[in-house]
Design a protein around this motif. Structure first.
Motif, short mmCIF file in Angstrom:
data_model
loop_
_atom_site.label_atom_id
_atom_site.label_comp_id
_atom_site.label_asym_id
_atom_site.label_seq_id
_atom_site.Cartn_x
_atom_site.Cartn_y
_atom_site.Cartn_z
N ASP A 183 0.83 -1.20 0.00
CA ASP A 183 0.00 0.00 0.00
C ASP A 183 0.87 1.26 0.00
O ASP A 183 0.58 2.24 -0.69
CB ASP A 183 -0.93 0.00 1.22
CG ASP A 183 -2.04 -1.03 1.11
OD1 ASP A 183 -2.28 -1.52 -0.01
OD2 ASP A 183 -2.66 -1.34 2.14
N LYS A 184 1.95 1.23 0.78
CA LYS A 184 2.86 2.37 0.82
C LYS A 184 3.50 2.60 -0.55
O LYS A 184 3.60 3.73 -1.02
CB LYS A 184 3.96 2.13 1.86
CG LYS A 184 3.49 2.21 3.30
CD LYS A 184 4.66 1.93 4.24
CE LYS A 184 4.22 1.90 5.69
NZ LYS A 184 5.37 1.59 6.60
N ALA A 185 3.93 1.50 -1.18
CA ALA A 185 4.57 1.60 -2.49
C ALA A 185 3.59 2.13 -3.54
O ALA A 185 3.95 2.97 -4.38
CB ALA A 185 5.11 0.24 -2.91
N THR A 186 2.35 1.65 -3.48
CA THR A 186 1.33 2.10 -4.42
C THR A 186 1.03 3.59 -4.24
O THR A 186 0.92 4.34 -5.22
CB THR A 186 0.02 1.30 -4.23
OG1 THR A 186 0.29 -0.09 -4.43
CG2 THR A 186 -1.04 1.75 -5.22
N SER A 187 0.91 4.00 -2.97
CA SER A 187 0.66 5.41 -2.67
C SER A 187 1.80 6.29 -3.18
O SER A 187 1.57 7.35 -3.78
CB SER A 187 0.48 5.60 -1.16
OG SER A 187 0.32 6.95 -0.84
N TYR A 189 3.84 5.60 -5.62
CA TYR A 189 3.82 5.58 -7.09
C TYR A 189 2.87 6.64 -7.63
O TYR A 189 3.21 7.41 -8.53
CB TYR A 189 3.42 4.20 -7.57
CG TYR A 189 3.14 4.15 -9.07
CD1 TYR A 189 4.18 4.07 -9.98
CD2 TYR A 189 1.83 4.19 -9.55
CE1 TYR A 189 3.93 4.03 -11.35
CE2 TYR A 189 1.58 4.14 -10.91
CZ TYR A 189 2.62 4.07 -11.81
OH TYR A 189 2.37 4.04 -13.15
N TRP A 190 1.64 6.67 -7.06
CA TRP A 190 0.65 7.62 -7.57
C TRP A 190 1.01 9.06 -7.24
O TRP A 190 0.71 9.97 -8.01
CB TRP A 190 -0.73 7.28 -7.02
CG TRP A 190 -1.29 6.04 -7.67
CD1 TRP A 190 -1.57 4.84 -7.09
CD2 TRP A 190 -1.64 5.90 -9.05
NE1 TRP A 190 -2.04 3.94 -8.01
CE2 TRP A 190 -2.10 4.57 -9.23
CE3 TRP A 190 -1.58 6.74 -10.16
CZ2 TRP A 190 -2.50 4.09 -10.47
CZ3 TRP A 190 -1.99 6.27 -11.39
CH2 TRP A 190 -2.44 4.95 -11.54
N LYS A 191 1.68 9.28 -6.12
CA LYS A 191 2.16 10.63 -5.79
C LYS A 191 3.20 11.08 -6.80
O LYS A 191 3.21 12.23 -7.24
CB LYS A 191 2.76 10.65 -4.38
CG LYS A 191 1.72 10.59 -3.26
CD LYS A 191 2.40 10.62 -1.90
CE LYS A 191 1.36 10.56 -0.79
NZ LYS A 191 1.99 10.55 0.57
N THR A 244 4.64 14.27 -11.55
CA THR A 244 5.16 14.30 -12.91
C THR A 244 4.19 14.98 -13.87
O THR A 244 4.58 15.78 -14.73
CB THR A 244 5.47 12.88 -13.41
OG1 THR A 244 6.39 12.27 -12.52
CG2 THR A 244 6.08 12.91 -14.81
N SER A 245 2.90 14.65 -13.71
CA SER A 245 1.88 15.22 -14.61
C SER A 245 1.66 16.70 -14.38
O SER A 245 1.27 17.44 -15.28
CB SER A 245 0.55 14.47 -14.43
OG SER A 245 0.08 14.62 -13.09
#
Length: 219
Positions: A204-208, A210-212, A217-218
């Motif tokens: 969950d930490k890694a996924t969070s 990644y999306w941050k 970046t966007s």
């Protein structure tokens, strides 16, 4: 593919392995393998899978404290499956420092390993040396995977294997197994729920994260 959690077996058999088969057919991978601590789960997946499995990676199952892998080697061979024997130090259990806090071994197993380490020091050798010699000396087990934390450990492990076991080493190995590790010293099912909660938390930490990163970046 990991088979560690019972809840994932159907996913492994019905989703993960077929996906790997497609990747193999496209030439993206050469071999299909599964990994896990409970050997019976590995066998179950192999028996139920419609996908040919080429190799299994099993860990902590041919060590000074647990030799259950020997009960399965003939069966794996009959199926034409290669075997990688990993973690001769039982995930840190068979070291002077002892296992990490998250280790699932029973308290009596940890205590036995600590006593064995002290005994080896008193006898002028080391538990790690004997553990590595034992796990890499069985001719029926072709590959043993050893984890190393630094270059010094890599060189030390190479030296132990190159030098081989002396008659004194073999006597010490038998003594340590007889004196400290008689009976069952497996930890199947112990702390499994805690382990998978920790895995989920880290995922969950890694996924969070990644999306941050994607959001930053966007922007």
């Amino acid at each position: 593919v990991s088979t560690q959690s019972t809840g994932t077996l159907e996913v492994v058999i019905n989703e993960a392995l077929p996906a790997m088969k497609k990747a193999k057919e496209k030439g993206k991978i050469k071999y299909i393998g599964i990994s896990g601590y409970p050997l019976e789960k590995l066998k179950t997946v192999i028996e139920l899978s419609t996908v040919k499995i080429d190799v299994v990676l099993t860990y902590c199952k041919y060590t000074l404290n647990d030799t259950e892998l020997l009960d399965y080697m003939a069966w794996f061979h009959e199926q034409g499956i290669g075997v990688i024997n990993a973690s001769p130090f039982a995930m840190g259990l068979l070291t002077d420092l002892g296992p990490p806090k998250w280790h699932s071994a029973k308290p009596e197993t940890i205590e036995a390993a600590q006593q064995a380490a002290a005994f080896c020091r008193d006898e002028g050798t080391s538990l790690m040396k004997l553990a590595l010699q034992f796990s890499t000396s069985n001719p029926s087990i072709p590959v043993t995977l050893v984890g190393c934390g630094n270059v010094h450990q890599i060189q030390s492990n190479i030296n132990v294997i190159k030098d081989g076991a002396t008659q004194e080493d073999l006597v010490m190995i038998n003594t340590v197994r007889e004196k400290f590790f008689k009976g069952s010293h497996s930890w199947e099912g112990i702390g499994e729920e805690k382990f998978w909660k920790k895995v989920k938390s880290e995922m969950d930490k890694a996924t969070s994260m990644y999306w941050k990163m994607q959001s930053a970046t966007s922007n």
